[in-house]
Structures are given as C-alpha cells and as structure tokens.
Design a protein around this motif. Structure first.
Motif, PDB file in Angstrom:
ATOM      1  N   PHE A  46       0.828  -1.210   0.000  1.00 54.90           N
ATOM      2  CA  PHE A  46       0.000   0.000   0.000  1.00 54.90           C
ATOM      3  C   PHE A  46       0.862   1.259   0.000  1.00 54.90           C
ATOM      4  O   PHE A  46       0.507   2.270  -0.598  1.00 54.90           O
ATOM      5  CB  PHE A  46      -0.959   0.002   1.205  1.00 54.90           C
ATOM      6  CG  PHE A  46      -2.110  -0.953   1.047  1.00 54.90           C
ATOM      7  CD1 PHE A  46      -2.278  -1.671  -0.129  1.00 54.90           C
ATOM      8  CD2 PHE A  46      -3.034  -1.125   2.064  1.00 54.90           C
ATOM      9  CE1 PHE A  46      -3.335  -2.561  -0.286  1.00 54.90           C
ATOM     10  CE2 PHE A  46      -4.100  -2.012   1.911  1.00 54.90           C
ATOM     11  CZ  PHE A  46      -4.247  -2.729   0.745  1.00 54.90           C
ATOM     12  N   GLN A  50       0.650   4.134  -2.792  1.00 55.25           N
ATOM     13  CA  GLN A  50       0.516   5.543  -2.421  1.00 55.25           C
ATOM     14  C   GLN A  50       1.537   6.388  -3.172  1.00 55.25           C
ATOM     15  O   GLN A  50       1.211   7.451  -3.713  1.00 55.25           O
ATOM     16  CB  GLN A  50       0.742   5.673  -0.917  1.00 55.25           C
ATOM     17  CG  GLN A  50       0.665   7.096  -0.392  1.00 55.25           C
ATOM     18  CD  GLN A  50      -0.400   7.213   0.692  1.00 55.25           C
ATOM     19  OE1 GLN A  50      -0.675   6.243   1.385  1.00 55.25           O
ATOM     20  NE2 GLN A  50      -0.999   8.368   0.813  1.00 55.25           N
ATOM     21  N   GLY A  53       0.577   6.826  -6.648  1.00 54.19           N
ATOM     22  CA  GLY A  53      -0.722   7.464  -6.858  1.00 54.19           C
ATOM     23  C   GLY A  53      -1.794   6.513  -7.340  1.00 54.19           C
ATOM     24  O   GLY A  53      -2.699   6.901  -8.073  1.00 54.19           O
ATOM     25  N   ILE A  55      -4.979   4.294  -6.456  1.00 52.25           N
ATOM     26  CA  ILE A  55      -5.988   4.102  -5.411  1.00 52.25           C
ATOM     27  C   ILE A  55      -6.547   2.694  -5.501  1.00 52.25           C
ATOM     28  O   ILE A  55      -6.472   1.915  -4.559  1.00 52.25           O
ATOM     29  CB  ILE A  55      -7.153   5.126  -5.557  1.00 52.25           C
ATOM     30  CG1 ILE A  55      -6.623   6.560  -5.640  1.00 52.25           C
ATOM     31  CG2 ILE A  55      -8.154   4.949  -4.419  1.00 52.25           C
ATOM     32  CD1 ILE A  55      -5.978   7.101  -4.401  1.00 52.25           C
ATOM     33  N   ASP A  56      -7.132   2.370  -6.645  1.00 55.33           N
ATOM     34  CA  ASP A  56      -7.809   1.087  -6.780  1.00 55.33           C
ATOM     35  C   ASP A  56      -6.887   0.075  -7.469  1.00 55.33           C
ATOM     36  O   ASP A  56      -6.779   0.052  -8.696  1.00 55.33           O
ATOM     37  CB  ASP A  56      -9.103   1.282  -7.581  1.00 55.33           C
ATOM     38  CG  ASP A  56     -10.028   0.098  -7.431  1.00 55.33           C
ATOM     39  OD1 ASP A  56      -9.519  -1.013  -7.164  1.00 55.33           O
ATOM     40  OD2 ASP A  56     -11.255   0.278  -7.573  1.00 55.33           O
ATOM     41  N   SER A  57      -6.262  -0.785  -6.658  1.00 54.09           N
ATOM     42  CA  SER A  57      -5.324  -1.745  -7.234  1.00 54.09           C
ATOM     43  C   SER A  57      -6.050  -2.974  -7.788  1.00 54.09           C
ATOM     44  O   SER A  57      -5.414  -3.894  -8.293  1.00 54.09           O
ATOM     45  CB  SER A  57      -4.290  -2.170  -6.192  1.00 54.09           C
ATOM     46  OG  SER A  57      -4.930  -2.560  -4.999  1.00 54.09           O
ATOM     47  N   LYS A  88      -7.284  -5.019  -0.665  1.00 54.29           N
ATOM     48  CA  LYS A  88      -7.267  -4.061  -1.783  1.00 54.29           C
ATOM     49  C   LYS A  88      -8.582  -3.293  -1.847  1.00 54.29           C
ATOM     50  O   LYS A  88      -8.597  -2.075  -2.000  1.00 54.29           O
ATOM     51  CB  LYS A  88      -7.046  -4.806  -3.108  1.00 54.29           C
ATOM     52  CG  LYS A  88      -5.613  -5.234  -3.374  1.00 54.29           C
ATOM     53  CD  LYS A  88      -5.573  -6.046  -4.654  1.00 54.29           C
ATOM     54  CE  LYS A  88      -4.152  -6.421  -5.053  1.00 54.29           C
ATOM     55  NZ  LYS A  88      -4.169  -7.306  -6.236  1.00 54.29           N
ATOM     56  N   ARG A  91      -9.023  -0.870   0.997  1.00 57.05           N
ATOM     57  CA  ARG A  91      -8.248   0.362   0.850  1.00 57.05           C
ATOM     58  C   ARG A  91      -9.044   1.386   0.028  1.00 57.05           C
ATOM     59  O   ARG A  91      -9.081   2.572   0.363  1.00 57.05           O
ATOM     60  CB  ARG A  91      -6.910   0.063   0.170  1.00 57.05           C
ATOM     61  CG  ARG A  91      -6.026   1.279   0.019  1.00 57.05           C
ATOM     62  CD  ARG A  91      -4.629   0.869  -0.374  1.00 57.05           C
ATOM     63  NE  ARG A  91      -3.773   2.038  -0.508  1.00 57.05           N
ATOM     64  CZ  ARG A  91      -3.596   2.690  -1.652  1.00 57.05           C
ATOM     65  NH1 ARG A  91      -4.226   2.276  -2.741  1.00 57.05           N
ATOM     66  NH2 ARG A  91      -2.805   3.744  -1.703  1.00 57.05           N
ATOM     67  N   VAL A  92      -9.678   0.909  -1.024  1.00 55.40           N
ATOM     68  CA  VAL A  92     -10.498   1.795  -1.864  1.00 55.40           C
ATOM     69  C   VAL A  92     -11.648   2.365  -1.043  1.00 55.40           C
ATOM     70  O   VAL A  92     -11.926   3.566  -1.062  1.00 55.40           O
ATOM     71  CB  VAL A  92     -11.043   1.014  -3.088  1.00 55.40           C
ATOM     72  CG1 VAL A  92     -11.913   1.922  -3.948  1.00 55.40           C
ATOM     73  CG2 VAL A  92      -9.908   0.434  -3.896  1.00 55.40           C
ATOM     74  N   HIS A  95     -10.446   4.933   1.325  1.00 56.44           N
ATOM     75  CA  HIS A  95     -10.106   6.161   0.612  1.00 56.44           C
ATOM     76  C   HIS A  95     -11.367   6.974   0.346  1.00 56.44           C
ATOM     77  O   HIS A  95     -11.400   8.189   0.585  1.00 56.44           O
ATOM     78  CB  HIS A  95      -9.404   5.810  -0.697  1.00 56.44           C
ATOM     79  CG  HIS A  95      -9.104   7.002  -1.554  1.00 56.44           C
ATOM     80  ND1 HIS A  95      -8.081   7.871  -1.269  1.00 56.44           N
ATOM     81  CD2 HIS A  95      -9.729   7.479  -2.657  1.00 56.44           C
ATOM     82  CE1 HIS A  95      -8.072   8.840  -2.173  1.00 56.44           C
ATOM     83  NE2 HIS A  95      -9.062   8.631  -3.025  1.00 56.44           N
ATOM     84  N   GLN A  96     -12.413   6.279  -0.113  1.00 57.84           N
ATOM     85  CA  GLN A  96     -13.673   6.968  -0.396  1.00 57.84           C
ATOM     86  C   GLN A  96     -14.281   7.536   0.875  1.00 57.84           C
ATOM     87  O   GLN A  96     -14.828   8.632   0.882  1.00 57.84           O
ATOM     88  CB  GLN A  96     -14.655   6.008  -1.069  1.00 57.84           C
ATOM     89  CG  GLN A  96     -14.355   5.859  -2.554  1.00 57.84           C
ATOM     90  CD  GLN A  96     -14.994   4.624  -3.151  1.00 57.84           C
ATOM     91  OE1 GLN A  96     -15.556   3.789  -2.430  1.00 57.84           O
ATOM     92  NE2 GLN A  96     -14.890   4.491  -4.456  1.00 57.84           N
ATOM     93  N   ASP A  98     -12.618   8.518   3.515  1.00 54.89           N
ATOM     94  CA  ASP A  98     -11.842   9.705   3.901  1.00 54.89           C
ATOM     95  C   ASP A  98     -12.241  10.923   3.065  1.00 54.89           C
ATOM     96  O   ASP A  98     -12.342  12.031   3.583  1.00 54.89           O
ATOM     97  CB  ASP A  98     -10.347   9.436   3.752  1.00 54.89           C
ATOM     98  CG  ASP A  98      -9.865   8.438   4.794  1.00 54.89           C
ATOM     99  OD1 ASP A  98     -10.630   8.192   5.759  1.00 54.89           O
ATOM    100  OD2 ASP A  98      -8.758   7.901   4.647  1.00 54.89           O
TER     101      ASP A  98
END
Lengths: 128, 307
Positions: A46, A50, A53, A55-57, A88, A91-92, A95-96, A98
């Motif tokens: 991760f 980052q 850049g 976000i969606d792996s 994975k 994490r997306v 992110h959304q 946040d």
C-alpha cells in the motif's frame, strides 16, 4: 489479465499460503505470526501504491503490478488470495470514506463521538 | 453503592436544618455572654431544649447530630473579642463559612448521587428493554459443539454473564483485533469482580473450515478462557438467526477453498438467566466495553456463579 499467469485472485490457483488441513477435517487458520507477516506485506504494498498514486489496485491491476511488482509478490506470498482482494477493496473503501469525511467537514459538519456510544455505522467510520 | 449515598444525604439534611435553626440562638446568646457571663447560665436551658428535641429524633438522625453536634457546643462557648466582631457576625446573619462549605458539599453530593442514579436507571432501562416479553429478542435455544468436542447449548450459558462473539478463524483483520479486545475485557472484568463471573464465547460462522481443533488452536493465542463453538452449517445458521447475526458462508464449499465470511461484528452480553442485555459494537474501546459489562454485573441482583 495480469503480468503473471497465475495472478487471478479468485482463489483458483494454488495459493502460496495453502490452508493446512487439521486432523478433524478443518483448515487451520493463519496464526498471529502469519497474520503479522501478511499485514506487513500489505502495508509495504500500500505504501508503494501511495507513492505511485494508485488508489484502486483491483481496477488498475496492471498498473499496480508494474509499479509495485516486488511488494505485490511479497504481499501475495504471505496472504491468502481472498485476504489480498479484501485488503485491496478495503483500501479503496477507506479512501472513499476519507474523501467523504473531508467533504463533509469542509461543508461544516461536526463529527459524532462514536467512542462509547452504539451505532451500526460507527465501526466502519473508525480509522485504523 | 446507591444506599450509602442516600444515607449520607439523609443524614446530612437534618444536620443542615438544625444548624440553621440553632445558629441565631447561639449568636444572641454568645454576643450577650461577653457582657454578662452570668447570663450564660440562664441561656443554658435553650441549648438543652434543643438537645431534648434532638433526643426525640430517630436513632440515625441523633447519630448525625452527634457528629455534627460540634457547632452547638462550640458556638455556646464562643465569645467575641470585640464589639466589631460581634457586629460583623450579626451582619452576615446565619451564614458562616461552615454553612457555606456544608451547602457546597451537600450540593456536590446530590449532583454526584443523581448523576449516578440517572446512569443506573439508563442501564436498567436498556437491560429491561432488551429482555422483551416472552421470547427474548436476541438469543434463545441453540445446539453447538465446543472446541473440546462437548455439546454446548443455551443452558450452558446460564449462571454467569456471558460475552458472545461471532467470527471465523480465517478472518483477515477485524476478528483478530476484536478477539484481542475481548481478551482485554475478560481481564478487566475479572480484575473488577474477582472470580469468573463471565463466560466468554466465540461462535464460528464458518463451520466448513472451523472444526473444534482449528478453533481451539486459534483461540489459545488470544485468551485461554474463550470457549470456541462450531456445529453443522444448519446449527450455525440457527444460532446466528437466534442472535440476529448476519453471515454469508455458503452451505457447500469445496475442501480447501479460499473465501471470506461476512458477518455482524458485535459482542453480545447475556445475563445469568440467558437473556440478552446489550450489544457492544466495534467502536467501543476495551475500557469502555469493560465498564459497560462491569456496570451491568454490579446492577445484577440475582445469583451469579463465581466459580
């Protein structure tokens, strides 16, 4: 879809951490050490995402595999593929979350104290 | 806890009133005593009249007066050195620093007491509301196998409080975190109550992979007291339904298949009669959760198995 033939994350390929069968027919779960190793692999991957850049792996799988090949390999070695996909996607989602929180606080919303009160959404809102 | 508070409050109030009533008497008497010490003798019946009245009070009140009785005797002995002092005393009326202090203490005591009572009532309301009428809303009969291979039903939960958690051993991050928190709660509840007043239970939502041996090995890493449960897919489905737990394990999975289980992440606190008390979510810290549990245990009036 990926760079490696066996990179499909649906669990069809023999996972590097194939579950060990127990004597009574179950499958032994990763222990504390194995979990810690998996989490370390995840964090390294991760961190690399980052820096690049990404976000969606899951959607940008090819890009992630190119940019973070060694980290991803390490990650996939120590975690079961269902865990890899889960982390994975999580994490997306985080992110959304946040982004939404940032948007809300820019609009002047006040955060609720969820440290001791009940509430179904509170668990999902808490950062790690 | 409530009764000592109430007792002090009950004891304190008459003391306050008596003192207010007694003070003017003491003042007149004290201010005159400087001029003519002989009058002191005349004024004595007043004091004894008060004491006589006090004697008619019930026992507890008399004790409190005896404790707070100091002002009577001290004021009767007090003599103002100057006229100014006496005047100053008369200007402020019955208010002295002792009275002020007493007022503040009584106020603070009442505030603390009412806050405590309010919290207790709120807890009682939660516990009562969750009990439901007739069939409990959460919990109920189930049949599972514990991690030692023995049968386990809802009857085994009775006698102690129980903390029930649903999860699965192949859980990536949330269950391990929650189980570590559960271990912290167990230790804190034990520390507070001494003895085993709570039975921690882990119920697997993934019976295909989680056999008793797998669960035993898994839970040993968290806390030796957590008892793991599993069963057939239908048995697990039934217990999850009883506890209103959502879970997504498919009924037939291939051996060695890699999958995750979605499930609700709550701790269910059940009382010694097996009734649901409260659900503790993931947003609770170990301390906050342990406090909720300890408070409910402290409120429990019935029998509790401490063995």
């Amino acid at each position: 879809m990926g760079w490696f033939g066996s990179s499909d994350s649906t669990g069809s390929q023999p996972s590097p951490t194939a579950p060990e069968a127990s004597k009574d027919g179950g499958y032994i779960a990763p222990d504390r050490t194995a979990r810690a190793q998996c989490w370390e692999g995840r964090d390294a991957f991760f961190h690399c995402l980052q820096q690049n850049g990404i976000i969606d792996s899951v959607k940008e799988d090819a890009k992630a595999r190119e940019a973070c090949a060694p980290e991803l390999k390490e990650f996939e070695t120590h975690c079961a593929s269902s865990w890899v996909t889960y982390f994975k996607k999580r994490r997306v989602m985080e992110h959304q979350r946040d982004l939404t929180l940032k948007k809300l606080s820019a609009e002047g919303a006040t955060p609720m104290d969820t440290s001791s009160a009940g509430g179904a959404g509170a668990a999902a809102l808490r950062g790690r | 806890m409530a009764s000592p508070f109430a007792k002090t409050f009950r004891l304190a109030e008459p003391g306050l009133c008596r003192r207010c009533a007694a003070l003017p008497a003491g003042r007149t008497f004290a201010s005159t005593s400087t001029q003519n010490p002989k009058r002191e003798i005349r004024s004595r019946p007043t004091t004894s009249a008060i004491t006589a009245r006090i004697r008619t009070q019930p026992n507890t009140v008399r004790q409190s007066i005896a404790q707070h009785g100091q002002p009577f005797s001290s004021s009767s002995q007090r003599a103002y050195k100057t006229v100014e002092e006496a005047k100053a005393r008369s200007r402020v009326g019955p208010f002295s620093w002792q009275a002020g202090l007493f007022f503040l203490l009584a106020g603070a005591g009442l505030t603390v007491y009412f806050r405590y009572e309010k919290a207790r009532m709120a807890r009682a309301r939660i516990a009562e509301a969750n009990k439901g009428i007739g069939k409990p809303l959460v919990g109920g009969p189930f049949h599972l196998t514990d991690h030692n291979g023995s049968e386990f039903t809802e009857q085994n939960l009775k006698g102690k409080y129980s903390l029930v958690y649903f999860g699965f051993t192949h859980c990536p991050d949330i269950c391990p975190e929650e189980l570590d928190k559960m271990a912290g709660m167990i230790d804190r509840v034990k520390e507070k109550n001494g003895g085993n007043v709570m039975k921690p239970v882990f119920i697997s939502c993934d019976p295909a992979r989680d056999t008793p041996e797998v669960i035993r090995r898994y839970l040993a890493e968290f806390h030796p007291e957590i008892l793991g449960m599993t069963g057939s897919w239908q048995e697990v489905k039934d217990v999850c339904k009883a506890y209103r737990v959502y879970f997504s394990t498919p009924p037939d999975v291939q051996p060695g298949q890699d999958y995750l289980v979605d499930h609700s992440i709550y701790f269910y606190l059940m009382d010694p009669e097996g009734d649901f008390v409260e659900a503790i979510g993931r947003n609770f810290t170990v301390e906050a959760a342990a406090k909720v549990i300890n408070d409910h245990i402290a409120d429990w009036k019935g029998k509790i198995d401490r063995s």
